[in-house]
Structure formats: structure tokens, C-alpha cells
Design a protein around this motif. Structure first.
Motif, PDB file in Angstrom:
ATOM      1  N   THR A  84      -0.380   0.722  -2.631  1.00 58.73           N
ATOM      2  CA  THR A  84      -1.503   0.121  -1.907  1.00 58.73           C
ATOM      3  C   THR A  84      -1.673   0.738  -0.528  1.00 58.73           C
ATOM      4  N   LEU A  85      -2.897   0.607  -0.029  1.00 58.89           N
ATOM      5  CA  LEU A  85      -3.194   1.053   1.330  1.00 58.89           C
ATOM      6  C   LEU A  85      -2.293   0.327   2.318  1.00 58.89           C
ATOM      7  N   GLU A  86      -2.130  -0.965   2.109  1.00 55.60           N
ATOM      8  CA  GLU A  86      -1.292  -1.749   3.006  1.00 55.60           C
ATOM      9  C   GLU A  86       0.107  -1.159   3.103  1.00 55.60           C
ATOM     10  N   ASP A  87       0.680  -0.838   1.966  1.00 57.23           N
ATOM     11  CA  ASP A  87       2.024  -0.262   1.973  1.00 57.23           C
ATOM     12  C   ASP A  87       2.092   1.024   2.773  1.00 57.23           C
ATOM     13  N   LYS A  88       1.067   1.830   2.610  1.00 57.85           N
ATOM     14  CA  LYS A  88       1.067   3.117   3.310  1.00 57.85           C
ATOM     15  C   LYS A  88       0.941   2.951   4.817  1.00 57.85           C
ATOM     16  N   VAL A  89       0.005   2.097   5.216  1.00 57.47           N
ATOM     17  CA  VAL A  89      -0.185   1.870   6.652  1.00 57.47           C
ATOM     18  C   VAL A  89       1.096   1.306   7.265  1.00 57.47           C
ATOM     19  N   ILE A  90       1.674   0.342   6.573  1.00 52.50           N
ATOM     20  CA  ILE A  90       2.897  -0.261   7.089  1.00 52.50           C
ATOM     21  C   ILE A  90       4.037   0.743   7.092  1.00 52.50           C
ATOM     22  N   PHE A  91       4.046   1.638   6.120  1.00 53.15           N
ATOM     23  CA  PHE A  91       5.078   2.674   6.114  1.00 53.15           C
ATOM     24  C   PHE A  91       5.003   3.529   7.390  1.00 53.15           C
ATOM     25  N   LEU A 142      -6.607   8.454   3.412  1.00 53.99           N
ATOM     26  CA  LEU A 142      -5.873   7.280   2.933  1.00 53.99           C
ATOM     27  C   LEU A 142      -6.832   6.199   2.452  1.00 53.99           C
ATOM     28  N   LEU A 143      -7.830   5.937   3.274  1.00 58.97           N
ATOM     29  CA  LEU A 143      -8.814   4.916   2.917  1.00 58.97           C
ATOM     30  C   LEU A 143      -9.544   5.316   1.628  1.00 58.97           C
ATOM     31  N   GLU A 144      -9.925   6.572   1.580  1.00 57.71           N
ATOM     32  CA  GLU A 144     -10.627   7.113   0.426  1.00 57.71           C
ATOM     33  C   GLU A 144      -9.832   6.867  -0.855  1.00 57.71           C
ATOM     34  N   GLN A 145      -8.557   7.282  -0.790  1.00 55.47           N
ATOM     35  CA  GLN A 145      -7.676   7.134  -1.948  1.00 55.47           C
ATOM     36  C   GLN A 145      -7.675   5.715  -2.505  1.00 55.47           C
TER      37      GLN A 145
END
Lengths: 207, 207, 207, 207
Positions: A84-91, A142-145
DNA sequence: AATGAATGAGCTTTCATTCAT
DNA sequence: GATGAATGAAAGCTCATTCAT
């Protein structure tokens, strides 16, 4: 690169390192150009061959360090398998926070001197050396994905960055009002909320 | 209060006013003690009868102005009839933000110089003059009134304050990356999220 | 005059004297403010309490010395019984030349730094302390007394002053191309010529 | 002249031109060797291959320009048919004055830096390139042609030159205290007077 | 209590000059 | 011969602080 050019690069680097050390230990206003030159083992006049003044050097220093921080995080992100996007941003956030937590001197320096203006410029225009690919480009990708739509991606980034920057500063340096682990628990939750709030719920797309 | 004591208070006040004017117009580092004394129409030596140095004066100045800001907001809150905790917190936040939006000089001054440490001390220990009742006391009373429980009220306040402070600074001064009204829309939503996340869902209390 | 004011006058005077000594021995550009302060036995910073910079001091110095020179000459003229205008002008010229001849350091200093602009201002506006009577007033009175008319008294004075200043400088300092006595012989003759050329021959006024 | 020698001449010339431009626009003390080298498009170090320092260059510059001025005047004089010595001297004076009036930058530069010593040397020793014939030789020839005798030709020249130099400087630059045309009227009269005063009236030569 | 003259350390910046390349 | 990076002395100026009045 010629020998002479290499020597110049080294001198410049020496000044940056010396200044960083002094800025972070004594503060910028308490550091004189004489101090910097002495720490870098060169004559006062030499400083002026490389930088206009103290503040010119400081700006170069901030841009360099901040860029580094995000580059490292992005690199490590590409090695992970996150959905998820959330996971990536938080990473990314977690990566940066951990780095700053281990390098409190850097935190102190960046936090004090980083404005959104400088930060934004750095994200958008920085990182031209290797691939012409900036951090902001990466964020958009990232958003696109995620195949999701957001009302104002820039505002979203702004709020996340400012929330992290402002809450972590004091917590890392003073352990006040809570310790870092406790903050993270809340912080990452709030980041999810911010993302969620920004999302445009698209119609049920199938059938 | 004797006539002499009153005169001293006046001198002190004159110095504070003069310094504020200079700090906000020229910046603290560009303001000399000679400047402050001249602006306050007194001799340089007199400064040292009232403050240790420039930074001593600055700290007094911040505390005073920040306290004022919250006092005014609290006072106006008491005139309103608001039900939920969220409404009350947002009322305060909005009040402070609007004031800072109309007094950008004050915003610049406070934002640059306000750390959580100073801020926290100010909230907790400030406001001794009239009733011995501090802003933090008021905040706790607010939570109490709502009859809801929160895991860590201090952390909650910390996150809200830092989020507001960090996101508003740039938006008010530069209108970047969005304008203030747009930011508020998101901001107040995120504040609700923060409160909600902190709440301990108590068992079904009736029956 | 209070004790403190007297002390200030003394400090100022000491700076003027020290600067004059250094300017005339080493030259103005080779004299630093540190030099002047040291010569006057005070701290560098004290200099700036009395003068804006080196050039401010220099201007005060020139005005003072030039005024002095003409005041002395005028005073001595009043003790003499001279009839013609020519005699009086030459008396003044001779007085000034002799003084400069005996004080070559002063000559060097004044000559190098005196422009007609400064000189003219000094003649017209200087000398206000005692009687509000300037040197230029005296010069006009001289012409009046002679009961003769001149086409352009200011041009006449200009030519005489410039001729004296420019020809004497080198002669006094280097005895080149002739010695002073020989120069005077010619000079005073040419001064008479200048006056004569400027005179408006009035009609035969009687009968 | 070898190719290499020509190149050196060119470099030297470039430095002279660059320095003149800077000296006259910013002043000598405000012009650094780095400035001159940059203006002449060469490295700082190269300067020292051609001149000892700033003042060495300045002296060469003055001599060159002053010589030029008089050479041009002499050349034009030879094209005229003038009878009396007075006419010829005034022709030269007028020629030089007009040139300086049209080139105020040159006037400023020469006037400030020209002493009789330098001037005299230049007149006597300068002009060796073409014919070994100096300006002073020309002046003597002029006197000879007139078949008149003068007590001290050098003093005569000295007074004329100094009178012109000192009176014209301010008049051309500031139009004070009169304009140039008005000054010339008087000046040329006084030059005649100077010549006349210096003449030795020879016995009645006829019979 | 108030003053403000005096201090001198310390700052930024410039620049003539040298010298390895 | 030409370069320009490096030097470090020295300049002008500021300013926090002291202290005699």
C-alpha cells in the motif's frame, strides 16, 4: 578531472565538513569564518574562494544533507516489497526518522534551518547529478502506482513532512513529552489519516 | 506600588516594546543592545539593570506574547456555547491562527523562537498574575468536561500544537503550498483524527 | 564647561593631533585608524565616538588649519598701516607663504588636500566662533576700502589663491625650479597684474 | 620586432588601458591589482611580469598621457603661422586646455597626480622615441625665435604651467567660480603679463 | 538608579604577493 | 611566459560590557 580540480574539490569539502562540525557544536552565529578556516586547516582568505559567506555555505550544507537523507531512504524503499501507499510513505518516514534519531547533530542542524521553501526547492530541483530524477518525481510515481486519486498531493506531502519534522524534533532531542517509539505509534496513524482524508473516493469502478 | 517601582516597570516595558519592534523588523542578530536602548530612549547601561542580555529579553518577550495569545482565545471560548471537545479545540486553534494571520510579524517572531520546552513551561507555569490558573489547567478541564478518556493528553496536545505551528507558518507567510483557508479544511480534519486516535473507547457505560 | 565635556574636548584634540602627525609623515592612505588611536593613546573604538572615519577627520583637520592660517594673517594685517589694496593683499599672501615655508609639514598637508570647493566654503562659512565675521567678509571690506571697482572679485581671489598655492608648493618643498625669494619677486608682480587687469577704470570722477 | 616581443607589448598595453579606465572611474585607491588584471583579461600573476605595483603603472600612465597632450599641441602649432611669442604660448595653452576640457576624465587623472617634478622630468627627458627632441627643447627654440631675452625661462614656464593647471582644474570640473571662457579671458592676459615681467628690456638695438 | 564614554576583543572582508603547475 | 589557488597580514568597523560620574 585534473589534479588541480581534485584538490579544489577537496578544499571545498574540507570547508563543508569543518563548518558542519562547528555549526552543529557551537551554532552558526557563534561560529566565525576564522573558526571554519582554522578547523579546515587553511587560511581565512581561502574561505572566500569557495563561498560567499557563512550563510552561503550553510545553504549548500543543508541541501546536501537533506538530499542525502531522502536518497538513502528511497534507495532502501526500492529493495522492499511493500504494497500500500501508506506502507511506503511510512517506510520512508520511518527511515528518515531513524537516521535522524541516530544522528542527532544532523537533526539539530537540519531542523533549525529547514524551511518548506528550501525543502521544496531541494526536492524538486535537487538530485540532478545521476539521473535527472528528483525526489518529488519519486513521490509522484508512488501515488501513480497506487492507482488512487488525491485532491492535492503537494498539500498532502507538506502536511506529512511538517508534522514529522515538528513533532520529532523535540521528542528525539529531549524525549519530551513522550519517547520516540510512543510518538511513532501515533504519528504513523495520523499519517494514514492524512492520506485517507486527501483521497478522492472514486466510484465503484468495476462493472 | 510605589512611584519608583512604577517607574521601573515602565522602563522595563519600554525596553520590551523597543526590542520587539527591532527584533521583528531587523532580526535578533542584527539588533544590538545599543539599538534597543536608543529605541527605548535610555542609556545603554540602563539595559543591564533590567535584563542580563539580548537573549534573556527575548525569552521574556516570547513567553509574554504567547501567553497573551492563548489567554485571549480562552476568554473568547468561554463566551461561546460549544458542545464537543473537538469544536472547542478547533475554536482555540482557529482563534490563534486567525490572530497570527493578522499579525504576521508576531507569527514570524514566535514561530522562529518557540520551542516545545519554552512553550510547555509557559503553558504550565505562566499566568500566575491574576488567578494562578494556567492554560494547561484549562486544557485539562476541557478534557474533563467532555467526560471522555484519552491515552496521553499531553502527547495529544503536543501533536496538535506542533502540527498547527509547523503547517501554518509557511502557509500564512508565503501562501505556499496552499492558501490558509484550504489548509484549515484539512488541518481541522486531522486534528479531529488525532483526538479520535487518542481516545480510549470506554465500555458501554450505561446499563 | 563641565569636567566631562573638557575631557571629551581633550580626547578629540588628541586624535586630531595624532592624525595630523601621522598623515603628514606617512600619508593618509598609509595611516590606519588603529595607528591614529595608538598614537593618541586610546582604544580603536574610541576613534569612532569622535569621527565617522579617516576622511571625516581629515576634513576637520584641513578646515581648522587653513582657517588658522588666514586668521593669523588678518590679525597681523590689522596692526599694519598699509595704503594700497595691492600692499594689503601681498601682505596677507606673504604672511601665509612665510608661515607655510616655516611649517613645511602643514604645507604638504594642506596643499595636497585643499580644493577650491573646500577652501571657498571654509572662507565663506568658517570663522563663526568669535564674531560671525568670515575671511571673505574681510576680503570684501578690503576692496571696499580701496574705493576701487573690480569686474569679478571672486575670480580675482580665485586666481591669486590658486597661483600662490600651486607655485609655492614645489618651490618651498624642493627649491625647484627657483628658490622662494626669487619666486616671490615674480609672484607679487603677477598678483599686481591680476588686480590691475580686474579693475574697472572709472571715469574721471571729479568735476 | 619578434612575434613574442609584440605579444608582450600588447599585454603591457592592455594593462595600461585597463588601469587607466579603472583609475579614472573608481579612483586609484579603490582599484586593486586583481581588478586591473581582470579588466585586461589576464591572470593576477601576469601583472607582476610587467609592473612592480599599482603606483609604478600609474607613473608610466601619467607620463605617457601628459607627453601626448603636449606633442599634439606642438604639432598643431607648427601648422600655424603665429608671430609673437605670446601668441604661440597662448596657442599651446589653449590647445591643452581645450583638450582637457573635452576629456575631463584625463584632466581629473593628470591633475591629481601631476607634480612639477614628474612634469619637468617628462618635459625634459620624455620624447626619446622618435627624434630625441623634447618639449623643453621646443620651448627653448620658441624663445630663441622671438629674439627676446628672459631672466629665467624655466621659472617663467613654471609659473605659466602652474597657473594654468591650478586655475583650470576646478573651473573645468565644477564651472566654479566662473566658466571656462571667462577664465581664459583673464588667464591669457595674465600669461602675457608673466612673459612681459620676465623680459629683459634690451637697449635700443637699432642705430 | 541612570548615564554614556571608554574599552578592546573580535568580526568580516580585501588584497598584494608568492609559487607550483 | 602565463596562470590562479593559496596565503595571512591588515584594514575598517561593531559591540557587549564596564565603571566613574
Amino acid at each position: 578531472m585534473s589534479k588541480l580540480e581534485q584538490k579544489k574539490k577537496q578544499k571545498r569539502e574540507a570547508l563543508l565538513i569543518a563548518a558542519f562540525s562547528l555549526f552543529t557544536s557551537k551554532g552558526i552565529h557563534e561560529t566565525s569564518i576564522a573558526d571554519i578556516a582554522a578547523e579546515a586547516h587553511m587560511a581565512k582568505g581561502t574561505f572566500y574562494l569557495y563561498f560567499k559567506d557563512k550563510y552561503d555555505l550553510r545553504d549548500k550544507l543543508i541541501a546536501e544533507h537533506a538530499k542525502n537523507l531522502f536518497d538513502k531512504a528511497s534507495l532502501d524503499l526500492s529493495k522492499e516489497e511493500l504494497n500500500t501507499l501508506e506502507d511506503k510513505v511510512i517506510f520512508i518516514a520511518d527511515h528518515v526518522i531513524n537516521e535522524l534519531n541516530e544522528n542527532k547533530i544532523l537533526l539539530r542542524f537540519i531542523s533549525k534551518n529547514l524551511s518548506w521553501g528550501v525543502f521544496h526547492d531541494m526536492l524538486v530541483t535537487g538530485g540532478e547529478d545521476d539521473s535527472g530524477f528528483t525526489f518529488y518525481d519519486g513521490y509522484c510515481a508512488l501515488l501513480e502506482q497506487s492507482a488512487r486519486k488525491f485532491r492535492n498531493p503537494e498539500l498532502m506531502l507538506y502536511m506529512i513532512v511538517e508534522l514529522i519534522n515538528s513533532t520529532c524534533h523535540n521528542v528525539i532531542l529531549m524525549q519530551e513529552p513522550v519517547d520516540l517509539e510512543e510518538l511513532k505509534l501515533e504519528l504513523y496513524g495520523v499519517i494514514c489519516d492524512i492520506i485517507h482524508r486527501q483521497e478522492i473516493e472514486t466510484e465503484w469502478e468495476t462493472s
